[in-house]
Scaffold this motif. Structure first.
Motif, PDB file in Angstrom:
ATOM      1  N   LYS A 235       0.956  -1.181  -0.099  1.00  0.00           N
ATOM      2  CA  LYS A 235      -0.008  -0.019  -0.003  1.00  0.00           C
ATOM      3  C   LYS A 235       0.799   1.194  -0.013  1.00  0.00           C
ATOM      4  N   HIS A 241       5.572   1.729  -6.752  1.00  0.00           N
ATOM      5  CA  HIS A 241       6.117   2.467  -8.012  1.00  0.00           C
ATOM      6  C   HIS A 241       7.436   1.421  -8.359  1.00  0.00           C
ATOM      7  N   ALA A 244       5.943  -1.709 -10.033  1.00  0.00           N
ATOM      8  CA  ALA A 244       5.632  -1.176 -11.636  1.00  0.00           C
ATOM      9  C   ALA A 244       6.945  -1.075 -12.321  1.00  0.00           C
TER      10      ALA A 244
ATOM     11  N   MET B   1      -1.144 -13.931 -13.410  1.00  0.00           N
ATOM     12  CA  MET B   1      -0.982 -12.551 -13.196  1.00  0.00           C
ATOM     13  C   MET B   1       0.027 -11.837 -14.224  1.00  0.00           C
ATOM     14  N   THR B   2       1.048 -12.155 -14.151  1.00  0.00           N
ATOM     15  CA  THR B   2       1.979 -11.844 -15.155  1.00  0.00           C
ATOM     16  C   THR B   2       1.631 -12.118 -16.527  1.00  0.00           C
ATOM     17  N   LEU B   5       0.967  -9.519 -18.787  1.00  0.00           N
ATOM     18  CA  LEU B   5       2.088  -8.482 -19.299  1.00  0.00           C
ATOM     19  C   LEU B   5       2.751  -9.187 -20.242  1.00  0.00           C
ATOM     20  N   ILE B 318       3.029   0.761 -19.565  1.00  0.00           N
ATOM     21  CA  ILE B 318       4.396   0.381 -19.330  1.00  0.00           C
ATOM     22  C   ILE B 318       5.325   0.898 -20.564  1.00  0.00           C
ATOM     23  N   ILE B 322       8.464   3.246 -19.974  1.00  0.00           N
ATOM     24  CA  ILE B 322       9.840   2.828 -20.009  1.00  0.00           C
ATOM     25  C   ILE B 322      10.268   3.981 -21.574  1.00  0.00           C
ATOM     26  N   GLU B 373       4.622   9.189 -12.661  1.00  0.00           N
ATOM     27  CA  GLU B 373       4.261   8.536 -11.190  1.00  0.00           C
ATOM     28  C   GLU B 373       2.875   8.191 -11.472  1.00  0.00           C
ATOM     29  N   ARG B 376       2.923   4.626 -13.163  1.00  0.00           N
ATOM     30  CA  ARG B 376       3.433   3.419 -12.438  1.00  0.00           C
ATOM     31  C   ARG B 376       2.064   3.072 -11.404  1.00  0.00           C
ATOM     32  N   GLY B 377       1.255   4.055 -11.009  1.00  0.00           N
ATOM     33  CA  GLY B 377       0.026   3.994 -10.178  1.00  0.00           C
ATOM     34  C   GLY B 377      -0.880   3.024 -11.085  1.00  0.00           C
ATOM     35  N   ILE B 379       0.078   1.013 -13.383  1.00  0.00           N
ATOM     36  CA  ILE B 379       0.666  -0.431 -13.711  1.00  0.00           C
ATOM     37  C   ILE B 379       0.351  -0.956 -11.994  1.00  0.00           C
ATOM     38  N   ALA B 380       0.731  -0.219 -11.311  1.00  0.00           N
ATOM     39  CA  ALA B 380       0.491  -1.031  -9.977  1.00  0.00           C
ATOM     40  C   ALA B 380      -0.957  -1.615  -9.337  1.00  0.00           C
ATOM     41  N   LEU B 383      -1.171  -4.691 -11.212  1.00  0.00           N
ATOM     42  CA  LEU B 383      -0.564  -5.744 -10.483  1.00  0.00           C
ATOM     43  C   LEU B 383      -1.408  -6.292  -9.301  1.00  0.00           C
ATOM     44  N   GLY B 384      -2.413  -5.780  -9.024  1.00  0.00           N
ATOM     45  CA  GLY B 384      -3.334  -5.736  -7.855  1.00  0.00           C
ATOM     46  C   GLY B 384      -2.569  -5.355  -6.637  1.00  0.00           C
ATOM     47  N   LEU B 385      -2.034  -4.166  -6.633  1.00  0.00           N
ATOM     48  CA  LEU B 385      -1.492  -3.697  -5.632  1.00  0.00           C
ATOM     49  C   LEU B 385      -2.587  -2.575  -4.778  1.00  0.00           C
ATOM     50  N   ARG B 386      -3.342  -1.996  -5.732  1.00  0.00           N
ATOM     51  CA  ARG B 386      -4.262  -1.006  -5.103  1.00  0.00           C
ATOM     52  C   ARG B 386      -5.796  -1.412  -5.590  1.00  0.00           C
TER      53      ARG B 386
END
Ligand SMILES: Cc1cc2nc3c(=O)[nH]c(=O)nc-3n(C[C@H](O)[C@H](O)[C@H](O)COP(=O)(O)OP(=O)(O)OC[C@H]3O[C@@H](n4cnc5c(N)ncnc54)[C@H](O)[C@@H]3O)c2cc1C
Lengths: 354, 386
Positions: A235, A241, A244, B1-2, B5, B318, B322, B373, B376-377, B379-380, B383-386
């Motif tokens: 979190k 980041h 990511a 999950m990957t 990508l 992505i 990059i 930024e 990346r949010g 992408i996150a 990835l299931g992070l948010r």
């Protein structure tokens, strides 16, 4: 790759899942996991995937073999699967039948040379040869006065100085001193050591990309489990980041490696376009191993720095694989020379040709 | 999950290669005729209306759109080839690029039929220029903080407020903008924004140019004072623009323009270094080419996903992350590598002029179209992070 309809990959993944669980392997200090895994892979015909039926192999396509190597990278398996596949492929270039058992290829570096003397004996030194100590045979690419030959050599005829790479796998120096091969034939016209290095480099690229996929998976999972400052570390925006960026490196490595594999699988020769693909894949995957591996360790904190944890199985191997069949520095210089030599106005047409 | 990508190794079909030759021939003619100088990215005037019309006449605008709106019903991969050849040649695409990439597809999806019939064919002919009005003085990354109001009135809406950083607003005929039609709700702070088609060059709009650190004028402040927009210029759902804005992004974020903006310095470096580079130059060039090639393969792959009807939001993010970080580093790496280039290199002056401009351009690359930024949010989240 790794589509569910790829029977070669499916078979391999099942074997890896049963016999190459990273945690089990990591806990097994006696390496007793190796024999059953190798046995299962060779019985399924996977170790000689790239060898046609009539030369003793299972005759899978180049594309299927590459996909298999990507899967092997995802499990970071440390048996000479890629090496035996490459050796079988090299032998098949000269229509030499592959024997049973573990093999590896010489040379494994663009700088080393094996020479073929007038009396048919092989001499020379090859450094950083993966799994030479475990191999029963070597597939050798040699330079003679009539050009390039490919030979099958009994491993016991070579002198081996054992070594370990960064990932704790065998990476040995092999010296051949007037060794008579079991079989030897001229290579097909136009085939040379650079072709072998590019092929080996793409094999390693797919393994590195696979290892990065797994590093991403376990890092995401860990970040969703580990709690700090009263919340899951996943979190924290800084951690998100980092992950990511790891995803980006993993995706770039996989894209470069699968594109190069596809290029080789569908090309008629190793022309400039294939060279661009294969060299780029090795360079990009090596860079991804460095950047991505660092992030995976960062996310895992101290636990990822321990021998008990499986992370090092992927991170260190990915770093070690950078060195085989030409490092990224080597390929960058060669690719740079190729581009400079073709001239400024040919750069974009070369890139756009892919 | 990957699995999400994976960038499949899509190859451009034969017809793309034929098209590429046509585009190259066309650009070579334009260069010969003096329309633009490919070695001079910092032109005084990047707006070239006649050039736009000639590109339109070739059928290279709105290429993927239905024929009835002036399109060609060609593939995303063909469009991809045209975009990258224009970009690599440094062609003056400012007038038509936004309409072709973004505004046209939005109209296709959300505009009423009469507007589509009116505007899309003109985009295809290269006659009109579009701007995007999303950002506001206190709302950039946080799009949902936008305050510029659209108040309901007879037969339409009255607009009051300010948009900023609006690229090409000074030459644009239309803008697609988001305005606040109602306040956000407690449950959903994204609620309450609506997308509108705005006809520029009308009373009630004032466009104030903003100078950029490159010395150019590209973006503007746009001030609306009781500006009237008719009802049929509402695009899509009232208060629901947030859903629409996000699906647009894959188009904006993954194209060749996201890693080729400073490419010219690489060509010029190769020229300056000559056919027999020393080891340092060779290695530097090799690494840059490997990265460029990988970026491009990923970008082509996303074009293939769009062609297949997918919405590769994470993959596109992505590529932009990059790609823009790379095109931002590129001039600095080239400067590094050029340090020992012979004083006598014939293109030394060109290279230095290009580096000067590219180094000034670089800071914006990771901001425009969504900051690093923010990407990346996204992408996150993927990835299931948010
Ligand atoms: C050359 C150029 C052309 C442009 N053209 C257009 C255009 O045509 N139309 C248009 O509408 N806009 C345009 N923009 C605006 C662009 O889209 C915005 O600049 C961008 O969205 C960032 O908004 P901001 O400048 O307000 O920065 P801010 O949103 O204030 O961000 C400042 C910094 O804070 C970071 N930040 C903000 N929020 C977060 C968060 N939640 N987490 C982490 N970091 C955060 C940002 O990443 C950035 O680094 C253009 C910009 C440039 C540079």
């Amino acid at each position: 790759m790794a589509e569910s309809d790829n029977i070669v990959v499916e078979t391999a993944e099942k074997i890896f899942a049963d016999l190459a669980d990273p945690q089990t392997i990591n806990n097994d200090r006696k390496d007793s996991w190796q024999e059953p895994l190798w046995q299962a892979l060779s019985e399924a015909g996977l170790t000689l995937s790239w060898v046609p039926d009539d030369l003793g192999g299972s005759g899978a396509s180049l594309a299927d073999g590459f996909a298999l190597l990507n899967a092997a990278g995802r499990f970071a398996v440390a048996v000479p699967l890629a090496e035996t596949m490459l050796a079988g492929w090299l032998l098949a270039q000269a229509k030499i039948t592959s024997p049973d058992g573990e093999m590896t290829v010489l040379p494994a570096s663009p700088r080393d040379r094996i020479t073929l003397d007038a009396d048919g004996a092989l001499s020379g030194r090859a450094r950083g040869v993966p799994f030479a100590k475990a191999a029963k045979h070597f597939a050798v690419l040699a330079h003679g006065k009539d050009g390039v030959s490919i030979a099958l050599v009994d491993a016991s005829k070579g002198r081996i100085e054992a070594g370990l790479n960064v990932g704790y796998d065998h990476s040995d120096t092999v010296t051949l001193d007037k060794v008579q091969p079991v079989a030897i034939k001229p290579a097909a016209k136009g085939f040379d050591q650079t072709n072998l290095m590019l092929m080996g480099g793409v094999a390693r690229s797919l393994q590195i990309a696979g290892a990065l996929e797994s590093m991403l998976d376990i890092s995401v999972r860990y970040s969703n489990e580990r709690v700090a400052f009263e919340k899951k570390i996943s979190k924290f925006q800084a951690v998100q980041h980092n992950l990511a960026r790891l995803a980006g490196e993993s995706a770039a490595a996989l894209a470069a490696a699968t594109s190069a594999a596809d290029a080789i699988a569908s090309a008629k020769s190793f022309n400039d376009e294939v060279y661009l693909e294969a060299a780029s894949a090795k360079i990009r995957c090596a860079e991804a191993a460095e950047k991505g591996g660092a992030i995976a360790h960062q996310v895992h904190g101290a636990i990822g720095f321990t021998m008990e944890h499986i992370l090092h199985r992927y991170s260190l191997r990915a770093l070690a694989w950078r060195d085989d069949f030409g490092s990224e520095s080597h390929w960058a210089v060669e690719l740079g020379k190729l581009v400079a030599n073709r001239g400024a106005d040919e750069l974009w047409p070369l890139v756009a040709s892919r | 999950m990957t699995a999400a990508l994976r960038f499949d190794p899509i190859r451009l079909p034969e017809k793309c290669e034929r098209l590429r030759k046509e585009v190259r021939a066309f650009l070579a003619e334009e260069i010969a005729a003096g329309t633009f100088d490919p070695h001079k990215p910092n032109r005084e005037d990047t707006d070239a209306p006649e050039f736009s019309r000639r590109v339109g006449a070739k059928g290279w605008l709105g290429m993927t759109w239905p024929k009835k709106y002036g399109g060609q019903e060609r593939s995303f991969l063909e469009r991809y080839v045209v975009t990258e050849e224009m970009r690599v040649a440094n062609a003056p695409t400012r007038r038509f690029f936004v309409a072709d990439r973004q505004s046209g597809p939005v109209l296709l999806k959300y505009a009423p039929e009469n507007i589509k019939m009116d505007i899309l064919p003109r985009i295809c002919r290269g006659e009109i220029c579009f701007a995007i009005g999303m950002s506001e003085p206190n709302s950039g990354s946080d799009l949902f903080a936008a305050k510029t109001r659209a108040t309901k009135t007879d037969g339409g809406y009255l607009i009051n407020g300010t948009k900023i950083w609006t690229s090409s607003a000074h030459i644009a005929d239309y803008m697609i903008a988001i305005f606040r039609t109602s306040p956000p709700t407690k449950e959903n702070r994204r609620h309450g924004l609506t997308q509108f088609l705005v006809k520029m060059k009308q009373p009630g709009i004032q466009v104030n140019p903003i100078g950029q650190i490159t010395g150019q004028y590209e973006f503007n402040e746009v001030v609306f004072t009781d500006f009237f927009v008719p009802d049929d210029h509402v695009l899509g759902e009232v208060d629901g623009a947030w859903k629409q804005a996000t699906s647009e992004l894959a188009y904006e974020r993954s194209g060749p323009e996201r890693f080729l903006e400073t490419y010219y310095v690489l060509t010029e470096l190769v020229r300056a270094v000559g056919p027999n580079p020393d080891t340092r130059s060779a290695e530097g060039i090799g690494r840059l080419v490997a990265q460029l090639h990988t970026m491009r393969r990923m970008s082509v792959s996303v074009a293939g996903m769009l062609e297949a009807g997918k919405e590769p939001v994470v993959e596109a993010s992505i590529v932009k992350d990059i790609g823009t970080v790379w095109e931002q580093q590129l001039p600095h790496r080239v400067r590094d590598l050029a340090a020992f280039v012979e004083e006598t290199a014939t293109n030394r002056e060109t290279l230095e002029r290009q580096l000067d401009f590219a180094i000034k351009t670089a800071p914006k690359l990771t901001i425009q179209g969504g900051t690093t930024e923010v990407l990346r949010g996204i992408i996150a989240r993927g990835l299931g992070l948010r």
